[in-house]
Design a protein around this motif. Structure first.
Motif, PDB file in Angstrom:
ATOM      1  N   GLY A  75     118.579  15.481 104.284  1.00  0.00           N
ATOM      2  CA  GLY A  75     119.586  15.200 103.390  1.00  0.00           C
ATOM      3  C   GLY A  75     119.118  15.306 101.939  1.00  0.00           C
ATOM      4  N   GLU A  76     119.001  14.745 100.757  1.00  0.00           N
ATOM      5  CA  GLU A  76     118.813  15.213  99.525  1.00  0.00           C
ATOM      6  C   GLU A  76     117.842  13.650  99.235  1.00  0.00           C
ATOM      7  OE1 GLU A  76     119.237  17.773  96.295  1.00  0.00           O
ATOM      8  OE2 GLU A  76     119.690  19.228  98.156  1.00  0.00           O
ATOM      9  N   ASN A  77     117.113  14.220  98.726  1.00  0.00           N
ATOM     10  CA  ASN A  77     116.069  12.443  98.621  1.00  0.00           C
ATOM     11  C   ASN A  77     115.186  12.041  99.823  1.00  0.00           C
ATOM     12  OD1 ASN A  77     116.115  13.254  95.544  1.00  0.00           O
ATOM     13  ND2 ASN A  77     118.167  12.511  95.741  1.00  0.00           N
ATOM     14  N   LYS A  78     115.689  12.618 101.223  1.00  0.00           N
ATOM     15  CA  LYS A  78     114.791  11.167 102.967  1.00  0.00           C
ATOM     16  C   LYS A  78     113.473  12.301 102.037  1.00  0.00           C
ATOM     17  CE  LYS A  78     119.022   9.586 103.208  1.00  0.00           C
ATOM     18  NZ  LYS A  78     119.949   9.924 104.288  1.00  0.00           N
ATOM     19  N   LYS A  79     112.629  11.418 102.913  1.00  0.00           N
ATOM     20  CA  LYS A  79     111.454  11.963 103.066  1.00  0.00           C
ATOM     21  C   LYS A  79     110.675  10.674 104.099  1.00  0.00           C
ATOM     22  CE  LYS A  79     109.526   7.815 100.554  1.00  0.00           C
ATOM     23  NZ  LYS A  79     108.323   8.157  99.414  1.00  0.00           N
ATOM     24  N   PRO A  80     109.698  11.276 104.778  1.00  0.00           N
ATOM     25  CA  PRO A  80     109.475  11.075 106.087  1.00  0.00           C
ATOM     26  C   PRO A  80     108.816   9.777 105.681  1.00  0.00           C
ATOM     27  CG  PRO A  80     108.175  12.709 105.605  1.00  0.00           C
ATOM     28  CD  PRO A  80     109.644  12.696 104.666  1.00  0.00           C
ATOM     29  N   LYS A  81     108.623   8.765 106.790  1.00  0.00           N
ATOM     30  CA  LYS A  81     107.969   7.452 106.753  1.00  0.00           C
ATOM     31  C   LYS A  81     106.735   7.551 106.897  1.00  0.00           C
ATOM     32  CE  LYS A  81     111.668   4.592 107.059  1.00  0.00           C
ATOM     33  NZ  LYS A  81     111.718   3.818 105.353  1.00  0.00           N
ATOM     34  N   ALA A  82     105.643   8.972 107.439  1.00  0.00           N
ATOM     35  CA  ALA A  82     104.582   9.016 107.948  1.00  0.00           C
ATOM     36  C   ALA A  82     104.724  10.105 107.624  1.00  0.00           C
ATOM     37  CB  ALA A  82     103.942   7.720 108.337  1.00  0.00           C
ATOM     38  N   ILE A  83     102.991  10.896 108.028  1.00  0.00           N
ATOM     39  CA  ILE A  83     102.460  11.981 108.815  1.00  0.00           C
ATOM     40  C   ILE A  83     101.604  11.319 109.726  1.00  0.00           C
ATOM     41  CG2 ILE A  83     101.734  14.379 108.534  1.00  0.00           C
ATOM     42  CD1 ILE A  83     102.481  14.033 104.974  1.00  0.00           C
ATOM     43  N   ILE A  84     102.256  12.451 111.006  1.00  0.00           N
ATOM     44  CA  ILE A  84     101.229  12.060 112.059  1.00  0.00           C
ATOM     45  C   ILE A  84     100.396  12.946 112.349  1.00  0.00           C
ATOM     46  CG2 ILE A  84     100.929  11.371 114.854  1.00  0.00           C
ATOM     47  CD1 ILE A  84     102.801   9.174 112.994  1.00  0.00           C
ATOM     48  N   LEU A  99     102.259  17.689 100.572  1.00  0.00           N
ATOM     49  CA  LEU A  99     103.223  16.662 100.663  1.00  0.00           C
ATOM     50  C   LEU A  99     103.568  14.390 100.460  1.00  0.00           C
ATOM     51  CD1 LEU A  99     103.782  18.817 104.162  1.00  0.00           C
ATOM     52  CD2 LEU A  99     105.415  19.018 102.049  1.00  0.00           C
ATOM     53  N   VAL A 100     101.757  14.766 100.498  1.00  0.00           N
ATOM     54  CA  VAL A 100     101.609  13.263 100.391  1.00  0.00           C
ATOM     55  C   VAL A 100     101.424  12.872  99.004  1.00  0.00           C
ATOM     56  CG1 VAL A 100      99.303  11.059 100.388  1.00  0.00           C
ATOM     57  CG2 VAL A 100      99.703  13.133 102.482  1.00  0.00           C
ATOM     58  N   ASN A 101     101.760  14.056  97.993  1.00  0.00           N
ATOM     59  CA  ASN A 101     101.712  13.420  96.615  1.00  0.00           C
ATOM     60  C   ASN A 101     103.216  13.110  96.576  1.00  0.00           C
ATOM     61  OD1 ASN A 101      98.932  13.350  95.189  1.00  0.00           O
ATOM     62  ND2 ASN A 101      98.999  15.835  95.408  1.00  0.00           N
ATOM     63  N   HIS A 102     103.928  14.123  97.332  1.00  0.00           N
ATOM     64  CA  HIS A 102     105.194  14.795  96.446  1.00  0.00           C
ATOM     65  C   HIS A 102     105.656  13.336  97.273  1.00  0.00           C
ATOM     66  CE1 HIS A 102     109.379  16.296  95.719  1.00  0.00           C
ATOM     67  NE2 HIS A 102     109.496  16.088  97.462  1.00  0.00           N
ATOM     68  N   TRP A 103     105.650  12.416  98.442  1.00  0.00           N
ATOM     69  CA  TRP A 103     106.430  11.240  98.830  1.00  0.00           C
ATOM     70  C   TRP A 103     105.604   9.985  99.107  1.00  0.00           C
ATOM     71  CZ3 TRP A 103     106.786  15.162 103.287  1.00  0.00           C
ATOM     72  CH2 TRP A 103     107.812  15.907 103.152  1.00  0.00           C
ATOM     73  N   ASN A 104     104.352  10.290  98.881  1.00  0.00           N
ATOM     74  CA  ASN A 104     103.376   9.042  98.511  1.00  0.00           C
ATOM     75  C   ASN A 104     103.615   8.474 100.092  1.00  0.00           C
ATOM     76  OD1 ASN A 104     101.359   7.679  97.597  1.00  0.00           O
ATOM     77  ND2 ASN A 104     103.509   5.881  97.081  1.00  0.00           N
ATOM     78  N   ILE A 105     103.328   9.045 100.993  1.00  0.00           N
ATOM     79  CA  ILE A 105     103.237   8.271 102.558  1.00  0.00           C
ATOM     80  C   ILE A 105     102.167   8.310 103.441  1.00  0.00           C
ATOM     81  CG2 ILE A 105     106.065   8.374 102.913  1.00  0.00           C
ATOM     82  CD1 ILE A 105     105.010  11.369 104.611  1.00  0.00           C
ATOM     83  N   PRO A 146      86.318  20.532 105.607  1.00  0.00           N
ATOM     84  CA  PRO A 146      86.793  19.420 105.826  1.00  0.00           C
ATOM     85  C   PRO A 146      87.842  19.528 104.599  1.00  0.00           C
ATOM     86  CG  PRO A 146      84.586  18.925 105.025  1.00  0.00           C
ATOM     87  CD  PRO A 146      84.911  20.047 105.780  1.00  0.00           C
ATOM     88  N   ILE A 147      88.885  18.053 104.991  1.00  0.00           N
ATOM     89  CA  ILE A 147      89.279  18.120 103.109  1.00  0.00           C
ATOM     90  C   ILE A 147      89.238  16.996 103.223  1.00  0.00           C
ATOM     91  CG2 ILE A 147      91.506  19.676 103.683  1.00  0.00           C
ATOM     92  CD1 ILE A 147      93.075  17.486 104.529  1.00  0.00           C
ATOM     93  N   GLN A 148      89.575  16.122 101.699  1.00  0.00           N
ATOM     94  CA  GLN A 148      89.517  14.879 101.813  1.00  0.00           C
ATOM     95  C   GLN A 148      91.182  13.979 101.211  1.00  0.00           C
ATOM     96  OE1 GLN A 148      88.736  11.756 100.820  1.00  0.00           O
ATOM     97  NE2 GLN A 148      86.774  12.753 100.785  1.00  0.00           N
ATOM     98  N   LEU A 149      91.343  13.547 101.875  1.00  0.00           N
ATOM     99  CA  LEU A 149      92.702  11.983 101.837  1.00  0.00           C
ATOM    100  C   LEU A 149      92.396  11.266 101.109  1.00  0.00           C
ATOM    101  CD1 LEU A 149      94.584  14.032 105.265  1.00  0.00           C
ATOM    102  CD2 LEU A 149      94.962  14.432 102.271  1.00  0.00           C
ATOM    103  N   GLY A 150      91.362  10.870 101.079  1.00  0.00           N
ATOM    104  CA  GLY A 150      90.773   9.157 100.668  1.00  0.00           C
ATOM    105  C   GLY A 150      91.763   8.502 101.358  1.00  0.00           C
ATOM    106  N   ASN A 151      91.977   7.564 100.885  1.00  0.00           N
ATOM    107  CA  ASN A 151      92.487   6.638 101.460  1.00  0.00           C
ATOM    108  C   ASN A 151      93.945   6.543 101.934  1.00  0.00           C
ATOM    109  OD1 ASN A 151      93.515   5.643  98.569  1.00  0.00           O
ATOM    110  ND2 ASN A 151      92.301   3.979  99.158  1.00  0.00           N
ATOM    111  N   HIS A 152      94.111   7.862 101.852  1.00  0.00           N
ATOM    112  CA  HIS A 152      96.255   8.156 101.872  1.00  0.00           C
ATOM    113  C   HIS A 152      95.731   8.932 103.610  1.00  0.00           C
ATOM    114  CE1 HIS A 152      97.501   8.836  98.527  1.00  0.00           C
ATOM    115  NE2 HIS A 152      96.150   9.040  97.887  1.00  0.00           N
ATOM    116  N   VAL A 153      94.641   8.444 104.414  1.00  0.00           N
ATOM    117  CA  VAL A 153      94.878   8.619 105.733  1.00  0.00           C
ATOM    118  C   VAL A 153      94.506   7.633 106.398  1.00  0.00           C
ATOM    119  CG1 VAL A 153      92.772  10.211 105.963  1.00  0.00           C
ATOM    120  CG2 VAL A 153      94.009  10.278 107.873  1.00  0.00           C
ATOM    121  N   HIS A 154      94.873   7.206 107.931  1.00  0.00           N
ATOM    122  CA  HIS A 154      94.675   6.276 107.961  1.00  0.00           C
ATOM    123  C   HIS A 154      94.487   6.110 109.878  1.00  0.00           C
ATOM    124  CE1 HIS A 154      96.235   3.700 104.533  1.00  0.00           C
ATOM    125  NE2 HIS A 154      97.567   4.842 105.027  1.00  0.00           N
ATOM    126  N   PRO A 155      93.158   5.611 111.649  1.00  0.00           N
ATOM    127  CA  PRO A 155      93.143   5.867 112.032  1.00  0.00           C
ATOM    128  C   PRO A 155      94.320   4.248 113.234  1.00  0.00           C
ATOM    129  CG  PRO A 155      92.031   4.131 111.315  1.00  0.00           C
ATOM    130  CD  PRO A 155      92.325   4.632 110.142  1.00  0.00           C
TER     131      PRO A 155
END
Ligand SMILES: [Zn+2]
Ligand SMILES: [Zn+2]
Length: 281
Positions: A75-84, A99-105, A146-155
């Motif tokens: 549905g419109e405006n739905k976003k995932p909780k996270a990207i694995i 995608l991270v910029n768009h959804w801030n997840i 390497p790409i740089q995801l900074g503190n958007h990526v977590h272990p």
């Protein structure tokens, strides 16, 4: 301080296609597979519910496509909780920054994959000398920086749990990349493999194009540790999966999965490991 996200200097569109590009399959009521050019992304979660996650992030420049696939299903405006992330190769993180910029997840990956996602380490250069078709020949143009995801990526949590996927646990399946993971759901034997094995021979152009189904080892041109890769396939077979979805190719299940996977474990040397190439020891 927020670190600004960016792709590597060698990031670019890769003109590779398969006939499944742009198509999707509802593998299970709560698992959807969609093909972006030659790679699959997965949406886990019932379309009627708000809780869902995206597994892997497609090819470079595919963010708009991924967003519209998600809107169509949830549905419109739905976003995932996270990207694995199963791992950080260019074809699995190609649209991740948009995608991270768009959804801030948040993004989750195995700790050993983080150097490739936080600007620290390049992947080894693809091996274009492995036998096979055009995809292997094209591989020197694949982004490896390497790409740089900074503190958007977590272990990922060390205990095997996966955020927002309570019925699953992750399994470390290195070889294709150091921090490669697969995701397993015990109650129905669903295995989200990543590239630890795939169901299409990624190094053979014709098979990629028509996506002929055939279990094989990980894509050869980017696999840097073949002994680990073999051990990882053994680990996955021991789980006795009932349905498997892979980063490349079609879903496989039941008897066909069991038989083909056993065959791959037994004949990994002949079927998966290239006869020549620079990552052989
Ligand atoms: Zn890969
Ligand atoms: Zn891949």
């Amino acid at each position: 301080m927020d670190i600004e996200m960016n792709y590597g200097g060698d990031y670019k569109y890769i003109p590779a296609l398969s006939i499944r590009s742009g198509t999707g399959i509802e593998v299970l009521p709560d698992l959807y597979q969609h093909t972006i050019q030659i790679v699959n992304i997965f949406l886990y979660g019932h379309p009627q519910k708000d809780d869902f996650v995206l597994i892997d992030a497609g090819m470079p420049h595919s963010a708009q496509k991924i967003i519209s696939v998600i809107q169509e299903r949830f549905g419109e405006n739905k976003k995932p909780k996270a990207i694995i992330l199963t791992h950080g190769h260019f074809d699995h993180v190609g649209a991740i920054i948009e995608l991270v910029n768009h959804w801030n997840i948040p993004v989750y990956a195995h700790p050993l994959e983080l150097p490739f996602l936080t600007g620290k380490e390049s992947y080894p250069e693809p091996d274009a000398t492995v036998e096979g078709g055009l995809i292997a020949k094209m591989s020197p143009m694949f982004p490896i920086e390497p790409i740089q995801l900074g503190n958007h990526v977590h272990p990922l949590p060390a205990d095997g749990q996966i955020p927002y996927m309570p019925d699953f646990h992750w399994i470390h399946t290195p070889g294709h990349s150091p921090g490669h993971i697969s995701l397993f759901r015990e109650n129905d034997g669903l295995l989200i493999v990543g590239d630890a094995f795939v169901t299409v021979r990624q190094d053979a152009l014709f098979n990629v194009l028509i996506q002929q189904k055939e279990i094989n080892g990980p894509p050869r041109y980017l696999t840097s540790d073949w002994q680990q890769a073999w051990d990882s396939v053994k680990k996955l077979e021991a789980l006795n999966p009932q349905i498997a979805v892979t980063g490349h190719g079609l879903p496989i299940s039941g008897e066909e999965l069991t038989t083909d996977l056993a065959k791959l474990v037994l004949h990994f040397r002949e079927m998966a490991i290239p006869e020549y190439g620079k990552y052989l020891n």
